[in-house]
Motif scaffolding. Structure first.
Motif, PDB file in Angstrom:
ATOM      1  N   TYR A  32       0.756  -0.944   0.074  1.00 14.74           N
ATOM      2  CA  TYR A  32      -0.104  -0.047   0.091  1.00 14.74           C
ATOM      3  C   TYR A  32       0.855   1.236  -0.038  1.00 14.74           C
ATOM      4  N   TYR A  36       1.295  11.967   0.245  1.00 17.02           N
ATOM      5  CA  TYR A  36       0.396  12.731   1.175  1.00 17.02           C
ATOM      6  C   TYR A  36       1.128  14.547   0.982  1.00 17.02           C
ATOM      7  N   PRO A  44      -0.701  16.766   7.080  1.00 20.73           N
ATOM      8  CA  PRO A  44      -0.502  16.046   5.809  1.00 20.73           C
ATOM      9  C   PRO A  44      -1.958  15.504   5.258  1.00 20.73           C
ATOM     10  N   LEU A  46      -3.815  13.256   2.503  1.00 15.55           N
ATOM     11  CA  LEU A  46      -3.753  12.414   1.410  1.00 15.55           C
ATOM     12  C   LEU A  46      -4.306  12.833   0.100  1.00 15.55           C
ATOM     13  N   ASP A  49      -3.594   7.515  -3.636  1.00 10.39           N
ATOM     14  CA  ASP A  49      -2.923   6.055  -2.952  1.00 10.39           C
ATOM     15  C   ASP A  49      -2.886   4.926  -4.274  1.00 10.39           C
ATOM     16  N   ARG A  51      -2.430   0.541  -4.551  1.00 10.47           N
ATOM     17  CA  ARG A  51      -2.180  -0.586  -3.829  1.00 10.47           C
ATOM     18  C   ARG A  51      -1.478  -1.691  -4.944  1.00 10.47           C
ATOM     19  N   PHE A  89       5.027  13.839   0.512  1.00  8.93           N
ATOM     20  CA  PHE A  89       5.700  12.934   1.168  1.00  8.93           C
ATOM     21  C   PHE A  89       5.160  11.391   0.519  1.00  8.93           C
ATOM     22  N   SER A  93       3.418   0.654   3.254  1.00  9.62           N
ATOM     23  CA  SER A  93       3.157  -0.008   4.244  1.00  9.62           C
ATOM     24  C   SER A  93       2.549  -1.578   3.967  1.00  9.62           C
ATOM     25  N   LEU A 102       3.000   3.210   8.438  1.00 11.45           N
ATOM     26  CA  LEU A 102       3.425   3.736   7.271  1.00 11.45           C
ATOM     27  C   LEU A 102       4.897   4.139   7.605  1.00 11.45           C
ATOM     28  N   PHE A 104       7.587   6.493   5.887  1.00 13.87           N
ATOM     29  CA  PHE A 104       7.355   7.828   5.029  1.00 13.87           C
ATOM     30  C   PHE A 104       8.866   8.094   4.506  1.00 13.87           C
TER      31      PHE A 104
ATOM     32  N   TYR B  35       2.983  10.232  15.315  1.00 11.63           N
ATOM     33  CA  TYR B  35       4.231  10.548  14.390  1.00 11.63           C
ATOM     34  C   TYR B  35       4.934  11.777  15.238  1.00 11.63           C
ATOM     35  N   GLN B 105      -4.661   6.784   6.081  1.00 10.32           N
ATOM     36  CA  GLN B 105      -4.243   7.388   7.424  1.00 10.32           C
ATOM     37  C   GLN B 105      -4.987   8.768   7.325  1.00 10.32           C
TER      38      GLN B 105
END
Lengths: 114, 116
Positions: A32, A36, A44, A46, A49, A51, A89, A93, A102, A104, B35, B105
């Motif tokens: 995954y 960000y 941050p 998203l 993303d 997969r 970023f 994961s 995650l 980064f 974090y 997230q």
């Protein structure tokens, strides 16, 4: 553990040009890969993303590509605008055994010059 | 709906004092993450909760750091005997991990911690 390398650390482009940010990961079990965007002093967010069962994903001006064999993935932003200026970023994961943290990359500061 | 909420937004304290940072995740999110982000740096993983359990504490920098989560909801990150190098933004994130695969997230605005 996982290690994510991100390049370049800074990137300046003219408004309207494309920007490409590249990341490599070390753990072949990672599956995954989110990206960000973080504006100065903000959280941050998203933006896209992907997969591991997909090679490419697009959302308007943003696209992400994934090469599982080479263990790298890239963010492509086309027709850049000044509001795209931010730090980006990448992250990786893997699922399984409850391990969803995650890892980064160190970030890319993108500046879009009007 | 409400996003991830963190409090306080800013905390200034003297070296040696203890601090407690709070995170309210998105309702129903099973996983919660902490974090640390130093000025101009990337995101450093600290700890992760699945439900109220912390299967991975490997990122905690020292035994001065601890965290707990209760009711599969609120989490607190405690830093004892703060040091100047603890100055950073502490970010909390949550995700819905009921489905056994990596999920997005969602981050809070963070707590900016300054140690004098």
């Amino acid at each position: 553990g996982e290690n994510v390398e991100q390049h370049p650390s800074t990137l300046s482009v003219q408004e309207g040009d494309s920007a490409v940010i590249k990341c490599t990961y070390s753990d072949s079990a990672s599956n995954y890969f989110p990206w960000y965007k973080q504006e100065l002093g903000k959280r941050p967010q998203l933006i896209i993303d992907i997969r591991s069962n997909v090679g490419e994903k697009k959302d308007q001006r943003i696209a992400v590509t994934l090469n599982k064999t080479a263990k790298h993935f890239s963010l492509h932003i086309t027709e850049t605008q000044p509001e795209d200026s931010a730090v980006y970023f990448c992250a990786a994961s893997k699922s399984g055994a409850g391990s969803y943290q995650l890892t980064f990359g160190k970030g890319t500061k993108l500046s879009v010059i009007p | 709906g409400a996003g991830v909420s963190q409090s306080p937004s800013n905390k200034v304290t003297e070296k040696g004092k203890d601090v407690e940072l709070r995170c309210d995740p998105i309702s129903g999110h099973t996983a919660l993450y902490w974090y640390r982000q130093r000025l101009g740096q990337g995101l450093e993983f600290l700890i992760y909760f699945q439900g109220n359990s912390a299967p991975d504490k490997s990122g905690l920098p020292s035994d001065r750091f601890s965290a707990e989560r209760t009711g599969e909801s609120v989490s607190t990150l405690t830093i004892q005997r703060t040091q100047q190098e603890d100055s950073a933004v502490y970010l909390c994130a949550s995700s819905d991990q009921r489905w056994g695969t990596g999920q997005p997230q969602h981050f809070g605005d963070g707590t900016r911690l300054s140690i004098l």
